[in-house]
Design a protein around this motif. Structure first.
Motif, short mmCIF file in Angstrom:
data_model
loop_
_atom_site.label_atom_id
_atom_site.label_comp_id
_atom_site.label_asym_id
_atom_site.label_seq_id
_atom_site.Cartn_x
_atom_site.Cartn_y
_atom_site.Cartn_z
N ASP A 37 0.93 -1.16 -0.13
CA ASP A 37 -0.18 0.01 -0.18
C ASP A 37 1.12 1.37 -0.11
O ASP A 37 0.67 2.14 -0.99
CB ASP A 37 -0.83 0.23 1.20
N ALA A 38 1.85 1.23 0.96
CA ALA A 38 2.85 2.59 1.00
C ALA A 38 3.70 2.39 -0.30
O ALA A 38 3.54 3.78 -0.75
CB ALA A 38 3.83 2.33 2.32
N ALA A 39 4.07 1.45 -0.86
CA ALA A 39 5.01 1.58 -2.07
C ALA A 39 3.86 2.12 -3.32
O ALA A 39 4.68 2.92 -4.20
CB ALA A 39 5.60 0.36 -2.46
N SER A 40 2.83 1.59 -3.27
CA SER A 40 1.85 1.83 -4.28
C SER A 40 1.47 3.51 -4.37
O SER A 40 1.71 3.87 -5.58
CB SER A 40 0.53 1.19 -4.24
N GLU A 41 1.30 3.91 -3.35
CA GLU A 41 0.98 5.67 -3.21
C GLU A 41 2.31 6.23 -3.61
O GLU A 41 2.30 7.26 -4.24
CB GLU A 41 0.55 5.79 -1.65
N LEU A 42 3.32 5.78 -3.08
CA LEU A 42 4.67 6.54 -3.37
C LEU A 42 5.10 6.68 -4.73
O LEU A 42 5.37 7.39 -5.19
CB LEU A 42 5.79 6.14 -2.13
N PHE A 43 5.16 5.13 -5.29
CA PHE A 43 5.63 5.11 -6.63
C PHE A 43 4.64 6.04 -7.52
O PHE A 43 5.15 6.49 -8.35
CB PHE A 43 5.42 3.74 -7.06
N TYR A 44 3.37 6.14 -7.41
CA TYR A 44 2.54 6.74 -8.33
C TYR A 44 2.69 8.11 -8.08
O TYR A 44 2.51 8.82 -9.14
CB TYR A 44 0.99 6.16 -8.14
N GLU A 45 2.53 8.72 -7.07
CA GLU A 45 2.67 10.23 -6.78
C GLU A 45 4.03 10.79 -6.82
O GLU A 45 4.12 11.91 -7.47
CB GLU A 45 2.26 10.29 -5.33
N HIS A 46 5.17 9.93 -6.78
CA HIS A 46 6.52 10.52 -6.76
C HIS A 46 7.52 9.91 -7.73
O HIS A 46 8.35 10.50 -8.24
CB HIS A 46 7.04 10.30 -5.27
N ALA A 98 12.53 8.08 -7.46
CA ALA A 98 12.56 8.86 -6.48
C ALA A 98 12.38 8.33 -5.03
O ALA A 98 12.51 8.90 -3.83
CB ALA A 98 11.38 10.37 -6.73
N VAL A 99 11.80 7.28 -4.84
CA VAL A 99 11.23 6.48 -3.83
C VAL A 99 12.07 5.40 -3.38
O VAL A 99 12.44 4.60 -4.18
CB VAL A 99 9.81 5.87 -3.81
N GLY A 100 12.77 5.48 -2.28
CA GLY A 100 13.43 4.46 -1.69
C GLY A 100 12.85 3.68 -0.73
O GLY A 100 11.95 3.84 -0.22
N LYS A 114 13.16 -2.18 6.48
CA LYS A 114 13.90 -2.71 5.26
C LYS A 114 14.01 -4.18 5.18
O LYS A 114 13.68 -4.87 4.15
CB LYS A 114 15.03 -2.12 4.95
N LYS A 115 14.28 -4.98 6.42
CA LYS A 115 14.46 -6.29 6.23
C LYS A 115 13.12 -6.87 5.85
O LYS A 115 13.08 -8.10 5.27
CB LYS A 115 14.89 -6.57 7.59
N THR A 116 12.05 -6.55 6.64
CA THR A 116 10.65 -7.07 6.28
C THR A 116 10.40 -6.85 4.74
O THR A 116 9.75 -7.70 4.23
CB THR A 116 9.65 -6.46 7.24
N LEU A 117 10.73 -5.75 4.20
CA LEU A 117 10.34 -5.44 2.67
C LEU A 117 11.14 -6.45 1.87
O LEU A 117 10.68 -7.04 1.08
CB LEU A 117 10.77 -4.06 2.38
N TYR A 118 12.44 -6.68 2.36
CA TYR A 118 13.13 -7.49 1.41
C TYR A 118 12.75 -8.94 1.75
O TYR A 118 12.88 -9.94 0.71
CB TYR A 118 14.66 -7.37 1.60
#
Length: 201
Positions: free
Chosen positions: A28-37, A41-43, A55-59
């Motif tokens: 959810d967070a990535a989708s919003e950030l990738f689309y908007e920014h 630009a989003v790390g 980050k560990k959970t993401l990976y």
């Protein structure tokens, strides 16, 4: 190729896997950030912070940022297809179903601040071996195949050629409405599509 009767099924088949609660928050967070920014630009630090995780959970959940980008687009594809399917299935079979795809586009874009997420993503990752490329191309192919199926259902002559022309109008209208800042082009595209359909009837 999917039939028109299976629109509801193809809208979401095998596009989005089951996720844990943390995985859903990250997506959810990535989708919003990738689309908007934008993707570049989003790390991962920002995504993890926005999701309230690490980050560990993401990976652990997604393997890499690139795979998360691909999943963001897969879920977006699921939502676009479901939106189109709902609009098209509400119209009796025939030529009007082809034009209903443009009505779906207009209502979808009203809620999108930055236009087509697939075109935006391709502008960033095109020309690479990014896993998102296959998702983007599959989504564009799905739309063209949808037009072809609807054209066949309506009994139009040369349905593949009709689909190519309608898809060109659809994609062109998307870009002009958003990057060109002219939402009125969606009405013009629908009228042009109606002429294409009438000529093939």
């Amino acid at each position: 190729m999917a039939t028109v009767e299976s629109l509801s099924e193809i809208a979401g088949v095998h596009l989005v896997p089951e996720l844990t609660p943390a995985g859903r928050r990250l997506l959810d967070a990535a989708s919003e950030l990738f689309y908007e920014h934008g993707i570049r630009a989003v790390g991962v630090d920002l995504i993890a912070e926005r999701a309230g995780t690490t980050k560990k959970t993401l990976y652990d959940r997604f393997g890499s940022k690139d795979e998360l980008v691909a999943l963001y687009l897969r879920r977006r594809a699921h939502r676009v297809r479901a939106h189109v399917a709902a609009r098209v299935e509400g119209v009796p079979p025939g030529r009007e179903r082809l034009l209903a795809v443009y009505d779906a586009l207009e209502s979808w874009l009203r809620a999108q601040s930055r236009g087509c997420g697939f075109v935006n993503a391709y502008a960033e990752v095109g020309g690479t071996d990014h896993p998102a490329i296959a998702v983007i191309r599959a989504e564009k192919a799905w739309t063209r195949e949808l037009f072809a199926d609807l054209a066949r259902d309506a009994g139009l002559a040369e349905p593949d050629q009709v689909a190519a022309e309608l898809h060109l109008l659809y994609e062109g209208a998307t870009v002009v409405a958003t990057a060109g800042g002219d939402p009125s082009i969606l009405t013009a595209a629908r009228k042009a599509a109606a002429r294409v359909v009438a000529a093939a009837a």
